[in-house]
Design a protein around this motif. Sequence first.
Motif, short mmCIF file in Angstrom:
data_model
loop_
_atom_site.label_atom_id
_atom_site.label_comp_id
_atom_site.label_asym_id
_atom_site.label_seq_id
_atom_site.Cartn_x
_atom_site.Cartn_y
_atom_site.Cartn_z
N SER A 84 0.83 -1.20 0.00
CA SER A 84 0.00 0.00 0.00
C SER A 84 0.87 1.26 0.00
O SER A 84 0.53 2.24 -0.66
CB SER A 84 -0.95 0.01 1.19
OG SER A 84 -0.23 -0.01 2.41
N GLY A 85 2.00 1.23 0.71
CA GLY A 85 2.90 2.37 0.70
C GLY A 85 3.46 2.63 -0.68
O GLY A 85 3.54 3.77 -1.13
N GLY A 86 3.87 1.55 -1.38
CA GLY A 86 4.36 1.70 -2.75
C GLY A 86 3.30 2.24 -3.68
O GLY A 86 3.58 3.09 -4.55
N LEU A 87 2.08 1.76 -3.51
CA LEU A 87 0.98 2.25 -4.35
C LEU A 87 0.71 3.72 -4.10
O LEU A 87 0.54 4.50 -5.05
CB LEU A 87 -0.28 1.42 -4.09
CG LEU A 87 -1.49 1.81 -4.92
CD1 LEU A 87 -1.25 1.48 -6.39
CD2 LEU A 87 -2.72 1.08 -4.42
N TYR A 88 0.69 4.12 -2.84
CA TYR A 88 0.47 5.54 -2.53
C TYR A 88 1.59 6.41 -3.06
O TYR A 88 1.35 7.48 -3.61
CB TYR A 88 0.32 5.75 -1.02
CG TYR A 88 -1.04 5.37 -0.49
CD1 TYR A 88 -2.19 5.95 -0.99
CD2 TYR A 88 -1.17 4.44 0.54
CE1 TYR A 88 -3.43 5.61 -0.51
CE2 TYR A 88 -2.40 4.09 1.04
CZ TYR A 88 -3.54 4.68 0.51
OH TYR A 88 -4.76 4.33 0.99
N LEU A 89 2.84 5.98 -2.88
CA LEU A 89 3.96 6.77 -3.37
C LEU A 89 3.92 6.93 -4.89
O LEU A 89 4.12 8.03 -5.42
CB LEU A 89 5.29 6.14 -2.95
CG LEU A 89 5.68 6.32 -1.49
CD1 LEU A 89 6.96 5.55 -1.19
CD2 LEU A 89 5.86 7.78 -1.17
N PHE A 90 3.65 5.82 -5.59
CA PHE A 90 3.57 5.92 -7.04
C PHE A 90 2.38 6.78 -7.46
O PHE A 90 2.47 7.57 -8.41
CB PHE A 90 3.47 4.54 -7.69
CG PHE A 90 3.42 4.62 -9.19
CD1 PHE A 90 4.57 4.89 -9.92
CD2 PHE A 90 2.22 4.47 -9.87
CE1 PHE A 90 4.51 4.99 -11.30
CE2 PHE A 90 2.16 4.57 -11.24
CZ PHE A 90 3.32 4.83 -11.96
N GLY A 91 1.25 6.63 -6.77
CA GLY A 91 0.08 7.44 -7.10
C GLY A 91 0.33 8.92 -6.92
O GLY A 91 -0.05 9.75 -7.76
N ILE A 92 0.97 9.29 -5.83
CA ILE A 92 1.28 10.70 -5.59
C ILE A 92 2.28 11.20 -6.63
O ILE A 92 2.14 12.31 -7.16
CB ILE A 92 1.81 10.89 -4.15
CG1 ILE A 92 0.68 10.65 -3.16
CG2 ILE A 92 2.42 12.27 -3.96
CD1 ILE A 92 1.13 10.55 -1.72
N ALA A 93 3.30 10.37 -6.94
CA ALA A 93 4.28 10.77 -7.95
C ALA A 93 3.62 10.91 -9.32
O ALA A 93 3.94 11.84 -10.08
CB ALA A 93 5.41 9.75 -8.01
N TYR A 94 2.69 10.01 -9.65
CA TYR A 94 2.00 10.07 -10.93
C TYR A 94 1.16 11.34 -11.04
O TYR A 94 1.09 11.97 -12.10
CB TYR A 94 1.13 8.82 -11.10
CG TYR A 94 0.53 8.69 -12.47
CD1 TYR A 94 1.29 8.21 -13.53
CD2 TYR A 94 -0.79 9.03 -12.71
CE1 TYR A 94 0.75 8.07 -14.80
CE2 TYR A 94 -1.34 8.90 -13.97
CZ TYR A 94 -0.57 8.42 -15.00
OH TYR A 94 -1.12 8.30 -16.26
N LEU A 95 0.51 11.71 -9.94
CA LEU A 95 -0.30 12.94 -9.95
C LEU A 95 0.56 14.20 -9.98
O LEU A 95 0.17 15.20 -10.57
CB LEU A 95 -1.22 12.96 -8.73
CG LEU A 95 -2.35 11.94 -8.72
CD1 LEU A 95 -3.09 11.98 -7.39
CD2 LEU A 95 -3.31 12.19 -9.86
N ALA A 96 1.73 14.14 -9.36
CA ALA A 96 2.60 15.31 -9.31
C ALA A 96 3.52 15.41 -10.53
O ALA A 96 4.16 16.43 -10.74
CB ALA A 96 3.44 15.28 -8.04
#
Length: 178
Positions: free
Chosen positions: A84-96
């Motif tokens: 879940s941490g990896g998914l959140y980090l990638f999701g935030i990076a993808y949005l930013a």
Amino acid sequence: MASQRIFQLGLRRTAASGFTRTQTAGRIVQRRFAATQNVNQETGQEILANQRLKRPVSPHLAIYRPQITWYASSLNRITGILLSGGLYLFGIAYLAAPTLGWHLETPSMVAAVASWPVFAKISAKALVAFPFFFHSVNGLRHLTWDLGLGLKNQTVIRTGWTAVGFTVVSALYYTFLV
């Protein structure tokens, strides 16, 4: 109403069987003798400290033989946090990414991974596959427990090792053959 009163009196007599009872004027008087004394606060703290020294200490984890349930529970939590941490980090990076000028769209990600050496690709796939499959298989195991199935000790141990085995087989298959 009278039957309730009789039941309550009988219940009280049964509960008080450990106490000293005397009968006065047709009534049962219960007495429990306790030794009490008035002490100052400092003496009370000393008595309490001595009582704490005599209390049994609960056993430490170091004396227990590790079991599959202990490891599986810990690993299930750790893999859940990692995934879940990896998914959140990638999701935030993808949005930013558009704001920061990063190229995280699919064609650029595919081109970047294609340029990696084979060892790096296999390592990345294994790094994702093992936690993913373990967390998934162990999650199915927990869902069967929620249904009330497989809660005997031997079944829990057997399903724990089955989850580990299935994780290894499926993660290796995913890592090397897919």
